[in-house]
Write an enzyme that holds these catalytic residues in place. Sequence first.
Site, short mmCIF file in Angstrom:
data_model
loop_
_atom_site.label_atom_id
_atom_site.label_comp_id
_atom_site.label_asym_id
_atom_site.label_seq_id
_atom_site.Cartn_x
_atom_site.Cartn_y
_atom_site.Cartn_z
N SER A 143 0.84 -1.19 0.00
CA SER A 143 0.00 0.00 0.00
C SER A 143 0.87 1.23 0.00
CB SER A 143 -0.89 0.02 1.24
OG SER A 143 -1.51 1.28 1.40
N TYR A 156 -1.34 -1.20 9.89
CA TYR A 156 -1.41 -1.57 8.46
C TYR A 156 -0.12 -1.17 7.74
CZ TYR A 156 -3.50 -1.98 3.77
OH TYR A 156 -3.78 -2.33 2.48
#
Length: 245
Positions: A143, A156
């Site tokens: 990401s 995350y």
Amino acid sequence: MSATAVPRRALVTGGSGELGGAICHALAAGGYHVIVHANQSLPRAEAVVAAIRAAGGNAQATAFDVTDAEVAHAALDGLLSGGPIHAVINNAGIHDDGPMAGMSAEQWHRVIDVSLHGFFNVTQPLLLPMARVRFGRIVSVSSVAAQLGNRGQTNYAAAKAALHGASKSLAREMASRGITVNVVAPGVITGRMIGEDFPPERIREIVPAQRAGTPEEVAALVAFLCSEAAGYINGQVIGVNGGMG
């Protein structure tokens, strides 16, 4: 691969989701027999399989928990009994967002378990079988948060950033065996994952391209990295983010 050759096999974790499904379709269009993975919802994986077969591709479904090493190993043993797995796309991942000051240990561990420990549990058992056939493609989906950081996503971002270092190291270990290891780092991509956090005006503000990307745009890169043509691209983190960074 020639038209008469037995298709190479690719396993896509989280293949039953929006981005995972797009990756499965792109790999199937590129000639792979795709193993569509789901965590629990086997019917969702089977729906992706049905769509791939309807389009003329080859696919099958599987479901197992990537965070459970013993369960994952048993599932992979079963899949390997049908032949080598030539490509693995580590796409499984979850969000459990919140500022770190208020984050629970459960939130921290749960997100890291899926993205990082799942990467190890699924990839490690496939390495020697790939090495034996002198061909392998390992692509992990990260990401832009791992590259730039994002408020409320320390867990995350940590999990995904860890994949960058692991992939660069693994690329050095396996390159002489015809195995490449790369990371694709999407930015803001359309679908359920962006939710209400990214209204159109917010996207125009933070993304130089002034739009969200599509799952198909990410999938096209993943499929290329799994192709013969990408054999000299190794140990890279490639953003698909409209110029965010």
